[in-house]
Design a protein around this motif. Structure first.
Motif, PDB file in Angstrom:
ATOM      1  N   CYS A  68      38.645  48.549  42.595  1.00 15.69           N
ATOM      2  CA  CYS A  68      38.661  46.961  42.812  1.00 15.69           C
ATOM      3  C   CYS A  68      38.569  46.159  41.377  1.00 15.69           C
ATOM      4  O   CYS A  68      38.074  45.165  41.400  1.00 15.69           O
ATOM      5  CB  CYS A  68      37.502  46.582  43.632  1.00 15.69           C
ATOM      6  N   ASP A  69      38.997  46.942  40.338  1.00 13.88           N
ATOM      7  CA  ASP A  69      38.729  46.442  39.022  1.00 13.88           C
ATOM      8  C   ASP A  69      39.374  44.839  38.817  1.00 13.88           C
ATOM      9  O   ASP A  69      38.727  44.045  38.413  1.00 13.88           O
ATOM     10  CB  ASP A  69      39.434  47.358  38.101  1.00 13.88           C
ATOM     11  N   LYS A  70      40.611  44.755  39.404  1.00 15.89           N
ATOM     12  CA  LYS A  70      41.096  43.258  39.215  1.00 15.89           C
ATOM     13  C   LYS A  70      40.599  42.404  40.028  1.00 15.89           C
ATOM     14  O   LYS A  70      40.206  41.243  39.697  1.00 15.89           O
ATOM     15  CB  LYS A  70      42.652  43.390  39.449  1.00 15.89           C
ATOM     16  N   ALA A  71      40.223  42.735  41.267  1.00 15.17           N
ATOM     17  CA  ALA A  71      39.376  41.643  42.107  1.00 15.17           C
ATOM     18  C   ALA A  71      38.012  41.407  41.608  1.00 15.17           C
ATOM     19  O   ALA A  71      37.520  40.329  42.088  1.00 15.17           O
ATOM     20  CB  ALA A  71      39.452  42.277  43.429  1.00 15.17           C
ATOM     21  N   PRO A  80      35.388  39.728  35.887  1.00 20.28           N
ATOM     22  CA  PRO A  80      34.400  40.053  34.799  1.00 20.28           C
ATOM     23  C   PRO A  80      33.628  41.206  35.209  1.00 20.28           C
ATOM     24  O   PRO A  80      32.875  41.734  34.263  1.00 20.28           O
ATOM     25  CB  PRO A  80      33.955  38.881  34.403  1.00 20.28           C
ATOM     26  N   ASP A  81      33.340  41.602  36.634  1.00 16.35           N
ATOM     27  CA  ASP A  81      32.395  42.591  36.945  1.00 16.35           C
ATOM     28  C   ASP A  81      33.233  44.074  37.334  1.00 16.35           C
ATOM     29  O   ASP A  81      32.467  44.779  37.706  1.00 16.35           O
ATOM     30  CB  ASP A  81      31.757  42.013  38.240  1.00 16.35           C
ATOM     31  N   GLY A  82      34.479  43.976  36.917  1.00 13.58           N
ATOM     32  CA  GLY A  82      35.389  45.057  37.012  1.00 13.58           C
ATOM     33  C   GLY A  82      34.796  46.380  36.052  1.00 13.58           C
ATOM     34  O   GLY A  82      34.144  46.003  35.193  1.00 13.58           O
ATOM     35  N   TRP A  83      34.958  47.546  36.569  1.00  9.91           N
ATOM     36  CA  TRP A  83      34.699  48.773  35.533  1.00  9.91           C
ATOM     37  C   TRP A  83      35.159  48.560  34.315  1.00  9.91           C
ATOM     38  O   TRP A  83      34.243  48.894  33.503  1.00  9.91           O
ATOM     39  CB  TRP A  83      34.921  49.919  36.492  1.00  9.91           C
ATOM     40  N   GLU A 132      29.935  55.845  44.585  1.00 12.15           N
ATOM     41  CA  GLU A 132      31.149  55.173  44.206  1.00 12.15           C
ATOM     42  C   GLU A 132      31.806  55.289  43.096  1.00 12.15           C
ATOM     43  O   GLU A 132      32.639  54.802  42.459  1.00 12.15           O
ATOM     44  CB  GLU A 132      30.910  53.373  44.522  1.00 12.15           C
ATOM     45  N   ALA A 133      31.486  56.501  42.495  1.00  9.34           N
ATOM     46  CA  ALA A 133      32.306  56.878  40.948  1.00  9.34           C
ATOM     47  C   ALA A 133      33.311  58.031  41.423  1.00  9.34           C
ATOM     48  O   ALA A 133      33.341  58.611  42.424  1.00  9.34           O
ATOM     49  CB  ALA A 133      31.197  57.597  40.368  1.00  9.34           C
TER      50      ALA A 133
END
Length: 171
Positions: free
Chosen positions: A66-69, A72-75, A98-99
Motif C-alpha cells: 500500500c506504499d502509494k496509497a 507519507p506513511d508508506g514503507w 505484515e512484513a
C-alpha cells in the motif's frame, strides 16, 4: 510488564503479561501460547556469553503493498527510520507483522553490521507475500528451527484462507 521466571533463575527477563489477566478470548490465548513458545526458544537458544536479558518486540511494519496509497506513511518513506530505531534500541528478537520478504531483507541489510538476520515464510505458498517473519540479533540468538502455521479448519491446505478470511493467516 516484566516478570522473571522463578523456575529458570538464570533465564533472561522477558516482557510478559502479568498473571492477573488470565481470562482471555481464544485469539489472545493463542498469541500468548506463541509468546511462551518464543520464551522457551529464547532460553534454550541464547548464544554463549549472551546477555541475560532479552528484548522481544512485536512490530507491525505495515505492508509495502500500500506504499502509494499510504503517501507519507508508506514503507518507502518509513523504512530508514525503522532501521534506525532498531539500530538504536537493539532488540534481540523482533516478531514482524505484515512484513514482506523485501522489507525483511532491507532491514537485515541495513542492520548487517549489527549482526541481524531474518527468517520468515510467505503466507501464500505460490508467490511472495506478507510473512509472520522475525528479525533477530544473530550475535545473541541462534536460530535452531523455524516453521509457519496456517490458520484454518482441519484439512485446510497451507496458503489457503480459512474461516471466511479474505487472505491466508499465518503464525
Amino acid at each position: 510488564f516484566h516478570r522473571t521466571s522463578a523456575q529458570y533463575p538464570s533465564s533472561p527477563r522477558l516482557t510478559f503479561p502479568p498473571r492477573r489477566f488470565r481470562a482471555r478470548p481464544p485469539r489472545v490465548a493463542r498469541h500468548l501460547r506463541f509468546c511462551r513458545t518464543l520464551r522457551f526458544i529464547a532460553i534454550v537458544s541464547m548464544a554463549p556469553g549472551g546477555a541475560r536479558e532479552l528484548q522481544v518486540w512485536s512490530f507491525n511494519l505495515r505492508t509495502e503493498f500500500c506504499d502509494k496509497a499510504d503517501g507519507p506513511d508508506g514503507w518507502s518513506q518509513r523504512r530508514s527510520g525503522v532501521a534506525e530505531l532498531l539500530r538504536r534500541r537493539r532488540p534481540a528478537l523482533v516478531c514482524c507483522q505484515e512484513a514482506t520478504q523485501a522489507m525483511l531483507e532491507y532491514l537485515a541489510e541495513q542492520l548487517r553490521d549489527d549482526g541481524y538476520a531474518w527468517v520468515g515464510v510467505s503466507r501464500s505458498v505460490d508467490r511472495p507475500d506478507e510473512t509472520a517473519g522475525m528479525l533477530f540479533d544473530a550475535s545473541r540468538l541462534r536460530l535452531v528451527d523455524h516453521s509457519a502455521e496456517w490458520f484454518g479448519p482441519p484439512g485446510t491446505p497451507a496458503g489457503a484462507a480459512g474461516w471466511g478470511a479474505a487472505l491466508p493467516r499465518t503464525m
